[in-house]
Design a protein around this motif. Structure first.
Motif, PDB file in Angstrom:
ATOM      1  N   UNK A  17      44.360  58.563  25.126  1.00 53.93           N
ATOM      2  CA  UNK A  17      43.933  58.335  23.752  1.00 53.93           C
ATOM      3  C   UNK A  17      43.904  56.843  23.460  1.00 53.93           C
ATOM      4  N   UNK A  18      43.078  56.466  22.485  1.00 47.37           N
ATOM      5  CA  UNK A  18      42.898  55.046  22.158  1.00 47.37           C
ATOM      6  C   UNK A  18      43.626  54.721  20.860  1.00 47.37           C
ATOM      7  N   UNK A  19      44.520  53.743  20.927  1.00 43.33           N
ATOM      8  CA  UNK A  19      45.232  53.225  19.759  1.00 43.33           C
ATOM      9  C   UNK A  19      44.481  51.973  19.297  1.00 43.33           C
ATOM     10  N   UNK A  20      43.837  52.043  18.114  1.00 46.12           N
ATOM     11  CA  UNK A  20      42.948  50.971  17.660  1.00 46.12           C
ATOM     12  C   UNK A  20      43.664  50.056  16.669  1.00 46.12           C
ATOM     13  N   UNK A  21      43.546  48.762  16.899  1.00 46.24           N
ATOM     14  CA  UNK A  21      44.041  47.756  15.963  1.00 46.24           C
ATOM     15  C   UNK A  21      42.885  46.973  15.392  1.00 46.24           C
ATOM     16  N   UNK A  22      42.736  46.986  14.080  1.00 43.98           N
ATOM     17  CA  UNK A  22      41.645  46.274  13.406  1.00 43.98           C
ATOM     18  C   UNK A  22      42.176  44.947  12.873  1.00 43.98           C
ATOM     19  N   UNK A  23      41.655  43.844  13.400  1.00 45.69           N
ATOM     20  CA  UNK A  23      42.205  42.543  12.995  1.00 45.69           C
ATOM     21  C   UNK A  23      41.647  42.041  11.676  1.00 45.69           C
ATOM     22  N   UNK A  24      40.501  42.581  11.225  1.00 46.34           N
ATOM     23  CA  UNK A  24      39.890  42.149   9.959  1.00 46.34           C
ATOM     24  C   UNK A  24      39.739  40.633   9.886  1.00 46.34           C
ATOM     25  N   UNK A  25      39.241  40.033  10.971  1.00 50.15           N
ATOM     26  CA  UNK A  25      39.021  38.577  11.025  1.00 50.15           C
ATOM     27  C   UNK A  25      40.305  37.789  10.782  1.00 50.15           C
ATOM     28  N   UNK A  26      41.430  38.316  11.233  1.00 50.97           N
ATOM     29  CA  UNK A  26      42.725  37.681  10.991  1.00 50.97           C
ATOM     30  C   UNK A  26      43.444  37.538  12.330  1.00 50.97           C
ATOM     31  N   UNK A  27      43.642  36.290  12.781  1.00 51.04           N
ATOM     32  CA  UNK A  27      44.263  36.038  14.082  1.00 51.04           C
ATOM     33  C   UNK A  27      45.692  36.578  14.122  1.00 51.04           C
ATOM     34  N   UNK A  28      46.442  36.427  13.016  1.00 54.48           N
ATOM     35  CA  UNK A  28      47.831  36.896  12.994  1.00 54.48           C
ATOM     36  C   UNK A  28      47.901  38.408  13.188  1.00 54.48           C
ATOM     37  N   UNK A  29      47.018  39.140  12.519  1.00 52.07           N
ATOM     38  CA  UNK A  29      46.989  40.596  12.686  1.00 52.07           C
ATOM     39  C   UNK A  29      46.616  40.963  14.120  1.00 52.07           C
ATOM     40  N   UNK A  30      45.697  40.225  14.680  1.00 57.10           N
ATOM     41  CA  UNK A  30      45.263  40.482  16.051  1.00 57.10           C
ATOM     42  C   UNK A  30      46.447  40.347  17.012  1.00 57.10           C
ATOM     43  N   UNK A  31      47.244  39.316  16.832  1.00 55.90           N
ATOM     44  CA  UNK A  31      48.406  39.108  17.703  1.00 55.90           C
ATOM     45  C   UNK A  31      49.465  40.171  17.471  1.00 55.90           C
ATOM     46  N   UNK A  32      49.615  40.602  16.218  1.00 56.19           N
ATOM     47  CA  UNK A  32      50.561  41.692  15.922  1.00 56.19           C
ATOM     48  C   UNK A  32      50.173  42.963  16.667  1.00 56.19           C
ATOM     49  N   UNK A  33      48.858  43.241  16.724  1.00 59.80           N
ATOM     50  CA  UNK A  33      48.400  44.436  17.435  1.00 59.80           C
ATOM     51  C   UNK A  33      48.759  44.353  18.920  1.00 59.80           C
ATOM     52  N   UNK A  34      48.585  43.183  19.513  1.00 60.88           N
ATOM     53  CA  UNK A  34      48.898  43.033  20.933  1.00 60.88           C
ATOM     54  C   UNK A  34      50.394  43.193  21.182  1.00 60.88           C
ATOM     55  N   UNK A  35      51.212  42.699  20.257  1.00 56.79           N
ATOM     56  CA  UNK A  35      52.658  42.878  20.397  1.00 56.79           C
ATOM     57  C   UNK A  35      53.047  44.352  20.268  1.00 56.79           C
ATOM     58  N   UNK A  36      52.354  45.074  19.379  1.00 61.53           N
ATOM     59  CA  UNK A  36      52.593  46.510  19.258  1.00 61.53           C
ATOM     60  C   UNK A  36      52.221  47.220  20.554  1.00 61.53           C
ATOM     61  N   UNK A  37      51.095  46.850  21.142  1.00 59.62           N
ATOM     62  CA  UNK A  37      50.688  47.472  22.411  1.00 59.62           C
ATOM     63  C   UNK A  37      51.770  47.269  23.473  1.00 59.62           C
ATOM     64  N   UNK A  38      52.366  46.086  23.462  1.00 65.18           N
ATOM     65  CA  UNK A  38      53.427  45.808  24.430  1.00 65.18           C
ATOM     66  C   UNK A  38      54.641  46.694  24.168  1.00 65.18           C
ATOM     67  N   UNK A  39      55.004  46.851  22.888  1.00 61.06           N
ATOM     68  CA  UNK A  39      56.197  47.637  22.550  1.00 61.06           C
ATOM     69  C   UNK A  39      56.031  49.121  22.884  1.00 61.06           C
ATOM     70  N   UNK A  40      54.849  49.667  22.631  1.00 57.94           N
ATOM     71  CA  UNK A  40      54.655  51.099  22.894  1.00 57.94           C
ATOM     72  C   UNK A  40      54.214  51.353  24.329  1.00 57.94           C
ATOM     73  N   UNK A  41      54.123  50.293  25.104  1.00 55.87           N
ATOM     74  CA  UNK A  41      53.829  50.400  26.535  1.00 55.87           C
ATOM     75  C   UNK A  41      52.501  51.111  26.794  1.00 55.87           C
ATOM     76  N   UNK A  42      51.439  50.599  26.189  1.00 51.05           N
ATOM     77  CA  UNK A  42      50.119  51.162  26.481  1.00 51.05           C
ATOM     78  C   UNK A  42      49.839  51.003  27.968  1.00 51.05           C
ATOM     79  N   UNK A  43      48.982  51.837  28.483  1.00 54.25           N
ATOM     80  CA  UNK A  43      48.679  51.788  29.911  1.00 54.25           C
ATOM     81  C   UNK A  43      47.648  50.721  30.244  1.00 54.25           C
ATOM     82  N   UNK A  44      46.933  50.268  29.231  1.00 51.91           N
ATOM     83  CA  UNK A  44      45.953  49.207  29.396  1.00 51.91           C
ATOM     84  C   UNK A  44      45.459  48.781  28.029  1.00 51.91           C
TER      85      UNK A  44
END
Length: 340
Positions: free
Chosen positions: A93-120
């Protein structure tokens, strides 16, 4: 309401927590009588196992992370749909993060991906993300860029030739006799926008007597386009561009509406080219000429590249070498640039 947990099931069934775990996940390890007893207790309480926890215990999350710049833009929504097509076929399944043209939100999404251990992770970047992407890779999480290219050559990517797209749009306007062109977009620091402008400049430079005016807007959604179209209409005809290359279709559709509402004819007075060829482009009040990007196909291709790397990583083998797939533009000509 309180969430029913495995401890509640154990108390209702009168057994240990480990017995409940075995009865639900490894029924061959306990008697049929205990399995029936535990399942009956679970049904009575409405217990639902936490799939995420089960998957993490098994060494995988079952998730692919994906960041996009603005999910409100149908281009990115279609790109996500393509990625989901490929991921679903592989049982992910795909976990989608929408940054809404916001670099800080974009980085938060990547940190979340790391915490939940996405496979890619599939990343359509808005801002600079190198340290965050390196962290993901350091955790063994493969990354594929979508609608972007890695300048270092380390990351695989699926991208679009935006220089060719911008040039194609401007050349079309010049071929219809337009000479006072403008490029309308937001945030020149965004690679895609910058390259579209670069392509338009190349076309204008090759046409004697033609000019190109870069115009930047705060946002590129249709409401901003309407306001900008009204501003253009307020200019004198001699000072107004007679051809517009825009950075996306939402903006272009809004501009067309704003121009027409103030008595400026499209395309007779101002011809307009959009970008992306979203579904609404063909059914707009004035059907929009647009540079087509195969968004769904790009998302699907990127996900397939990522799945190959996940398989290479999880299988203990060597992950596929970085690669780059580049899609070419196609101009779809409609009424916004061609008179009947």
């Amino acid at each position: 309401m309180k969430r029913v947990g495995i401890r509640d099931v154990a108390e209702r069934a009168g057994v240990s927590i480990s017995t409940v775990s075995n009865a639900l996940n490894r029924p061959h390890m306990v008697s049929d009588r205990l399995v029936d007893r535990v399942r009956s207790a679970a049904d009575q309480l409405g217990y639902v196992p936490l799939q995420a926890a089960q998957q993490l215990r098994a060494g995988r999350s079952g998730l692919v992370g994906m960041t996009v710049i603005n999910i409100a833009n149908p281009f990115f929504a279609d790109m996500v749909a393509g990625a989901e097509d490929a991921a679903s076929a592989a049982g992910l399944r795909v976990l989608v993060g929408n940054s809404s043209d916001d670099v800080a939100k974009e980085r938060d999404h990547l940190e979340l991906f790391e915490r939940v251990q996405v496979e890619g992770a599939l990343v359509s970047p808005f801002g600079p993300l190198e340290p965050w992407l390196q962290r993901l890779r350091g955790r063994g999480i493969p990354v594929v860029l979508v609608d972007a290219i890695d300048d270092t050559g380390e990351l695989p990517s699926v991208s679009f030739d935006d220089v060719a797209g911008g040039r194609l749009a401007a050349e079309h306007l010049l071929a219809t006799g337009r000479r006072r062109l403008a490029f309308v977009g937001a945030r020149e620091e965004v690679r895609q926008v910058r390259e579209r402008l670069q392509g338009a400049r190349l076309a204008v430079a090759a046409c004697p007597g033609a000019t190109l005016e870069p115009i930047w807007t705060e946002r590129t959604m249709s409401d901003r386009g309407v306001a900008f179209g009204e501003q253009l209409a307020a200019r004198s005809p001699a000072d107004r561009p007679d051809g517009l290359v825009t950075s996306n279709d939402h903006l272009a559709i809004g501009i067309v509406h704003g121009l027409i509402s103030r008595g400026v004819r499209v395309p007779e007075d101002v011809a307009v080219v959009g970008y992306d060829d979203i579904e609404f482009a063909a059914i707009a009040g004035v059907p929009l000429t647009s540079v087509r990007q195969p968004a769904r196909e790009m998302g699907r291709t990127a996900a397939e590249m990522l799945l190959a790397r996940i398989a290479g990583t999880s299988g203990g083998g060597t992950a596929a070498a970085p690669g780059n797939v580049v899609y070419r533009p196609e101009l779809i000509v409609r009424a916004s640039t061609m008179s009947a």
